[in-house]
Design a protein around this motif. Structure first.
Motif, PDB file in Angstrom:
ATOM      1  N   ALA A  76      -9.305  -8.455   5.305  1.00 37.80           N
ATOM      2  CA  ALA A  76      -9.119  -9.155   6.580  1.00 37.80           C
ATOM      3  C   ALA A  76      -7.653  -9.522   6.791  1.00 37.80           C
ATOM      4  O   ALA A  76      -7.121  -9.409   7.913  1.00 37.80           O
ATOM      5  CB  ALA A  76      -9.992 -10.408   6.616  1.00 37.80           C
ATOM      6  N   GLN A  77      -6.976  -9.932   5.731  1.00 39.53           N
ATOM      7  CA  GLN A  77      -5.552 -10.254   5.840  1.00 39.53           C
ATOM      8  C   GLN A  77      -4.718  -9.001   6.106  1.00 39.53           C
ATOM      9  O   GLN A  77      -3.720  -9.056   6.824  1.00 39.53           O
ATOM     10  CB  GLN A  77      -5.076 -10.928   4.557  1.00 39.53           C
ATOM     11  CG  GLN A  77      -5.669 -12.307   4.326  1.00 39.53           C
ATOM     12  CD  GLN A  77      -5.013 -13.008   3.157  1.00 39.53           C
ATOM     13  OE1 GLN A  77      -3.806 -13.273   3.182  1.00 39.53           O
ATOM     14  NE2 GLN A  77      -5.798 -13.298   2.133  1.00 39.53           N
ATOM     15  N   ILE A  78      -5.143  -7.866   5.537  1.00 37.83           N
ATOM     16  CA  ILE A  78      -4.436  -6.598   5.782  1.00 37.83           C
ATOM     17  C   ILE A  78      -4.511  -6.235   7.259  1.00 37.83           C
ATOM     18  O   ILE A  78      -3.496  -5.935   7.916  1.00 37.83           O
ATOM     19  CB  ILE A  78      -5.033  -5.465   4.928  1.00 37.83           C
ATOM     20  CG1 ILE A  78      -4.733  -5.682   3.430  1.00 37.83           C
ATOM     21  CG2 ILE A  78      -4.542  -4.092   5.391  1.00 37.83           C
ATOM     22  CD1 ILE A  78      -3.295  -5.468   3.049  1.00 37.83           C
ATOM     23  N   LYS A  82      -1.364 -10.151   8.214  1.00 37.90           N
ATOM     24  CA  LYS A  82      -0.817 -11.240   7.409  1.00 37.90           C
ATOM     25  C   LYS A  82      -0.188 -10.753   6.103  1.00 37.90           C
ATOM     26  O   LYS A  82       0.608 -11.448   5.494  1.00 37.90           O
ATOM     27  CB  LYS A  82      -1.903 -12.270   7.112  1.00 37.90           C
ATOM     28  CG  LYS A  82      -2.404 -13.001   8.359  1.00 37.90           C
ATOM     29  CD  LYS A  82      -3.480 -14.021   7.989  1.00 37.90           C
ATOM     30  CE  LYS A  82      -3.961 -14.776   9.222  1.00 37.90           C
ATOM     31  NZ  LYS A  82      -5.036 -15.747   8.882  1.00 37.90           N
ATOM     32  N   LYS A  83      -0.593  -9.579   5.635  1.00 32.86           N
ATOM     33  CA  LYS A  83      -0.028  -9.026   4.406  1.00 32.86           C
ATOM     34  C   LYS A  83      -0.034  -7.510   4.495  1.00 32.86           C
ATOM     35  O   LYS A  83      -0.822  -6.920   5.249  1.00 32.86           O
ATOM     36  CB  LYS A  83      -0.786  -9.510   3.176  1.00 32.86           C
ATOM     37  CG  LYS A  83      -2.266  -9.155   3.155  1.00 32.86           C
ATOM     38  CD  LYS A  83      -2.982  -9.733   1.939  1.00 32.86           C
ATOM     39  CE  LYS A  83      -2.499  -9.150   0.643  1.00 32.86           C
ATOM     40  NZ  LYS A  83      -3.300  -9.592  -0.524  1.00 32.86           N
ATOM     41  N   ASP A  84       0.846  -6.879   3.740  1.00 30.59           N
ATOM     42  CA  ASP A  84       0.975  -5.424   3.766  1.00 30.59           C
ATOM     43  C   ASP A  84       0.543  -4.757   2.466  1.00 30.59           C
ATOM     44  O   ASP A  84       0.508  -3.529   2.384  1.00 30.59           O
ATOM     45  CB  ASP A  84       2.436  -5.024   4.044  1.00 30.59           C
ATOM     46  CG  ASP A  84       2.856  -5.328   5.479  1.00 30.59           C
ATOM     47  OD1 ASP A  84       1.964  -5.542   6.317  1.00 30.59           O
ATOM     48  OD2 ASP A  84       4.072  -5.356   5.738  1.00 30.59           O
ATOM     49  N   ARG A  85       0.225  -5.557   1.455  1.00 30.48           N
ATOM     50  CA  ARG A  85      -0.058  -4.996   0.137  1.00 30.48           C
ATOM     51  C   ARG A  85      -1.454  -5.399  -0.313  1.00 30.48           C
ATOM     52  O   ARG A  85      -1.820  -6.575  -0.267  1.00 30.48           O
ATOM     53  CB  ARG A  85       0.982  -5.506  -0.876  1.00 30.48           C
ATOM     54  CG  ARG A  85       0.726  -5.148  -2.327  1.00 30.48           C
ATOM     55  CD  ARG A  85       0.977  -3.707  -2.605  1.00 30.48           C
ATOM     56  NE  ARG A  85       0.847  -3.400  -4.034  1.00 30.48           N
ATOM     57  CZ  ARG A  85       0.756  -2.177  -4.527  1.00 30.48           C
ATOM     58  NH1 ARG A  85       0.782  -1.129  -3.710  1.00 30.48           N
ATOM     59  NH2 ARG A  85       0.645  -1.975  -5.818  1.00 30.48           N
ATOM     60  N   HIS A  86      -2.240  -4.413  -0.746  1.00 30.36           N
ATOM     61  CA  HIS A  86      -3.601  -4.638  -1.244  1.00 30.36           C
ATOM     62  C   HIS A  86      -3.630  -4.265  -2.724  1.00 30.36           C
ATOM     63  O   HIS A  86      -3.247  -3.154  -3.102  1.00 30.36           O
ATOM     64  CB  HIS A  86      -4.576  -3.761  -0.445  1.00 30.36           C
ATOM     65  CG  HIS A  86      -6.010  -3.823  -0.928  1.00 30.36           C
ATOM     66  ND1 HIS A  86      -6.761  -4.962  -0.890  1.00 30.36           N
ATOM     67  CD2 HIS A  86      -6.815  -2.851  -1.443  1.00 30.36           C
ATOM     68  CE1 HIS A  86      -7.979  -4.700  -1.355  1.00 30.36           C
ATOM     69  NE2 HIS A  86      -8.028  -3.431  -1.710  1.00 30.36           N
ATOM     70  N   ASP A  87      -4.085  -5.193  -3.579  1.00 28.80           N
ATOM     71  CA  ASP A  87      -4.103  -4.936  -5.025  1.00 28.80           C
ATOM     72  C   ASP A  87      -5.213  -5.781  -5.645  1.00 28.80           C
ATOM     73  O   ASP A  87      -5.039  -6.967  -5.894  1.00 28.80           O
ATOM     74  CB  ASP A  87      -2.751  -5.290  -5.641  1.00 28.80           C
ATOM     75  CG  ASP A  87      -2.633  -4.831  -7.098  1.00 28.80           C
ATOM     76  OD1 ASP A  87      -3.661  -4.466  -7.680  1.00 28.80           O
ATOM     77  OD2 ASP A  87      -1.518  -4.853  -7.634  1.00 28.80           O
ATOM     78  N   ARG A 105      -5.447  -0.184  -4.854  1.00 31.86           N
ATOM     79  CA  ARG A 105      -4.107  -0.545  -4.402  1.00 31.86           C
ATOM     80  C   ARG A 105      -3.807   0.197  -3.104  1.00 31.86           C
ATOM     81  O   ARG A 105      -4.144   1.379  -2.961  1.00 31.86           O
ATOM     82  CB  ARG A 105      -3.060  -0.189  -5.457  1.00 31.86           C
ATOM     83  CG  ARG A 105      -3.173  -1.012  -6.728  1.00 31.86           C
ATOM     84  CD  ARG A 105      -2.007  -0.750  -7.671  1.00 31.86           C
ATOM     85  NE  ARG A 105      -2.037  -1.632  -8.827  1.00 31.86           N
ATOM     86  CZ  ARG A 105      -2.615  -1.318  -9.980  1.00 31.86           C
ATOM     87  NH1 ARG A 105      -3.174  -0.127 -10.124  1.00 31.86           N
ATOM     88  NH2 ARG A 105      -2.620  -2.171 -10.989  1.00 31.86           N
ATOM     89  N   GLY A 106      -3.181  -0.494  -2.175  1.00 35.48           N
ATOM     90  CA  GLY A 106      -2.845   0.134  -0.909  1.00 35.48           C
ATOM     91  C   GLY A 106      -1.683  -0.558  -0.230  1.00 35.48           C
ATOM     92  O   GLY A 106      -1.363  -1.716  -0.534  1.00 35.48           O
ATOM     93  N   ASN A 107      -1.040   0.146   0.710  1.00 35.61           N
ATOM     94  CA  ASN A 107       0.094  -0.389   1.472  1.00 35.61           C
ATOM     95  C   ASN A 107      -0.101  -0.105   2.946  1.00 35.61           C
ATOM     96  O   ASN A 107      -0.654   0.946   3.331  1.00 35.61           O
ATOM     97  CB  ASN A 107       1.411   0.239   1.012  1.00 35.61           C
ATOM     98  CG  ASN A 107       1.852  -0.265  -0.343  1.00 35.61           C
ATOM     99  OD1 ASN A 107       2.084  -1.457  -0.526  1.00 35.61           O
ATOM    100  ND2 ASN A 107       1.965   0.633  -1.317  1.00 35.61           N
TER     101      ASN A 107
END
Length: 550
Positions: A76-78, A82-87, A105-107
């Motif tokens: 949801a933040q992605i 609100k954020k660009d990095r998923h980990d 992991r994702g960008n």
């Protein structure tokens, strides 16, 4: 479908997505919420297709309920910018209904207008093993097992050489773990140079390396080992520093009827003999030459068949623990027993050392813990202070799923954690101190007590009392069998018991076989007794008849 016919169908996606069976590529058009997934992921998890609308919701349905909300909140933040990095690490269910641990992991890639445009990343499936060890660049244990399987199918004769580094913790303590990892990589490279193109070199668990040599005489193995010893002592360099490496090694002759797991267990047994009895010299396990070695290999095969057949022949016995002060029952130790159709009743001292070196022992350890907790529940219900002791070995404690399995079994059985004591066996000395401290900390955070089993053997050191947070030291029966006449053992037990008492650590004496022994050791600071004087190990039904009068 927005960019489905454009970027999502890029040829490079096809190329990269098929390069690994366990790492999956995904790419999402954030404006249309259309996601493309690697074909391997679609097949493994049973997705409806390679392209999916609202793939986040579909993927969330596969994630374990205990992990799902963390994933939903992060995604949801992605998508909200609100954020660009998923980990994240979490558990996901495959098409067979089994959960595997995944690292996702994702960008976020932003467009020319600065708005989120493309979300791209990878999911690493830890339930599928790659063929190469990432740290060393060598082939790993899974490739080794497959290659041994292929050798057997082709009817090839071979020799497996298993090499272990002695006292590697000293290198980590002196130079740090990052430097230690580089030493391991350099050791692997030296071995590759020695063996050349004739044989693969494998990075096994911990600080062990293996090689399978075909069409090689045993005499040549001894010569080869001497060369390896020399190279390890003089030609391992990191940052210009020469690191003298001491090694032990075991070899197994692969001939006749064998399987890859029996071979691995036999090699570990040979390595242990090399390390503890041969002063690091090569120990050869030749199943076609010695009756005792042949029996071990046959035992390993029979043990594995029993485990695969729903643990047929395995059962637990319980030996009571008594307070030294009141001689009242305070708990029991769960002990594994095995009866085989082919071998009859096999003594624990013969089959347990073989099992502890087998990769499948982790699953058996889970079975033991689950069975012990289930069978002992009535004792806890009737006696809230009853403590159940269950042994845990190096093979279990070092397994990446150990923590998860303990939590899952405790939840499944409903056994009160404060009534459980984990006994760390002597094999746990192989673990790095920092790792061992972390695992003990985890267990204690659940409310589980910790005991050091067989104190007085190779695992023992007074440093344990300061390095490890434990509740109990259990003295090996080798220290107590002649306690009334052996003045050296009397002095050792007295000194350590006094020291332990000052640190509020309990001491348990095993091997109590007579009233005279018990009366004699009362002069020391002893908390509990265990031994044949009170009872031999018995099955739980008999245990309850003895102590619950049921």
């Amino acid at each position: 479908m927005g960019k489905k016919n454009g970027l999502l169908e890029n040829r490079f996606f096809d190329g990269f997505s098929d390069t690994s069976d366990r790492r999956y590529l995904y790419i999402c058009d954030m404006s249309s919420n259309v996601t493309r997934w690697s074909r391997n992921a679609v097949e493994y998890f049973g997705f409806p297709g390679e392209y999916m609308d609202n793939a986040g919701d579909i993927w969330a349905s596969h994630i374990h309920p205990d992990d799902r909300q963390r994933y939903i909140d992060d995604i949801a933040q992605i998508f909200s910018g609100k954020k660009d990095r998923h980990d994240l690490d979490y558990r996901a269910m495959n098409k067979d209904g089994d959960y595997v641990i995944c690292t996702c992991r994702g960008n976020v890639m932003r467009g020319n207008d600065g708005e989120p445009d493309i979300f791209i990343g990878t999911i690493e499936n830890h339930g599928i093993a790659d063929r190469v060890d990432a740290a060393s660049g060598l082939y790993n244990v899974y490739e080794f097992l497959q290659d041994i399987r292929d050798l057997r199918l082709r009817g090839k004769t071979a020799v497996e050489l298993l090499i272990g580094i002695n006292c590697f913790s000293e290198i980590n303590d002196m130079y740090g773990h990052n430097f230690g990892d580089r030493v391991l990589k350099q050791v692997g490279m030296v071995l590759v140079t020695i063996f050349g193109e004739s044989s693969k070199v494998y990075r096994m668990d911990g600080v062990r390396f293996a090689c399978a040599l075909t069409d090689t005489a045993i005499g040549h193995i001894y010569e080869l080992f001497r060369k390896i010893q020399f190279e390890m002592k003089y030609n391992v360099f990191v940052d210009g520093i020469r690191i003298p490496i001491s090694i032990s090694a075991g070899a197994v002759v692969l001939d006749g009827d064998y399987d890859e797991f029996s071979v691995q267990s036999s090699a570990r047994y040979a390595l242990e003999r090399s390390k503890h009895e041969q002063h690091g010299e090569l120990y050869v396990f030749e199943n076609n030459m010695k009756d005792t070695a042949k029996r071990r290999l046959e035992l390993i095969s029979a043990l594995r068949k029993s485990m695969l057949n729903d643990y047929e022949g395995f059962f637990l016995c319980y030996q009571p623990l008594f307070s030294s002060e009141s001689e009242e029952l305070i708990g029991a130790e769960a002990l594994l027993r095995w009866e085989s159709r082919d071998f009859g009743t096999v003594m624990p001292g013969e089959f347990i050392p073989l099992l502890e070196k087998d990769p499948s022992f982790f699953e058996l350890g889970c079975w033991i813990l689950r069975r012990a907790l289930t069978e002992s529940m009535m004792m806890v219900d009737r006696n809230p202070d009853f403590t159940l002791n269950v042994n845990v070995s190096y093979t279990q404690l070092s397994h990446p799923l150990f923590r998860e399995s303990v939590k899952s079994i405790l939840k499944e059985t409903g056994f009160p954690t404060h009534n459980l004591c984990i006994e760390l066996t002597e094999s746990c000395r192989q673990l790095e101190k920092v790792y061992l401290q972390a695992e003990i900390g985890f267990l204690k955070s659940l409310g589980i007590k910790i005991a050091i089993d067989d104190f007085g053997t190779g695992f023992s050191s007074l440093n344990l009392l300061s390095d490890l947070s434990v509740e109990t030291l259990k003295f090996d029966r080798g220290f107590t069998k002649d306690i009334m006449t052996n003045t050296a053992n009397q002095a050792i037990i007295k000194a350590i018991a006094n020291c332990a008492s000052e640190l509020h650590v309990h001491v348990c004496l095993e091997g109590m076989e007579s009233r005279e022994m018990i009366d004699f050791v009362r002069q020391y600071c002893i908390y509990s007794f265990q031994g044949y004087y009170f009872s031999r190990p018995v099955v739980m039904g008999q245990f309850m008849q003895m102590y619950l009068k049921v």
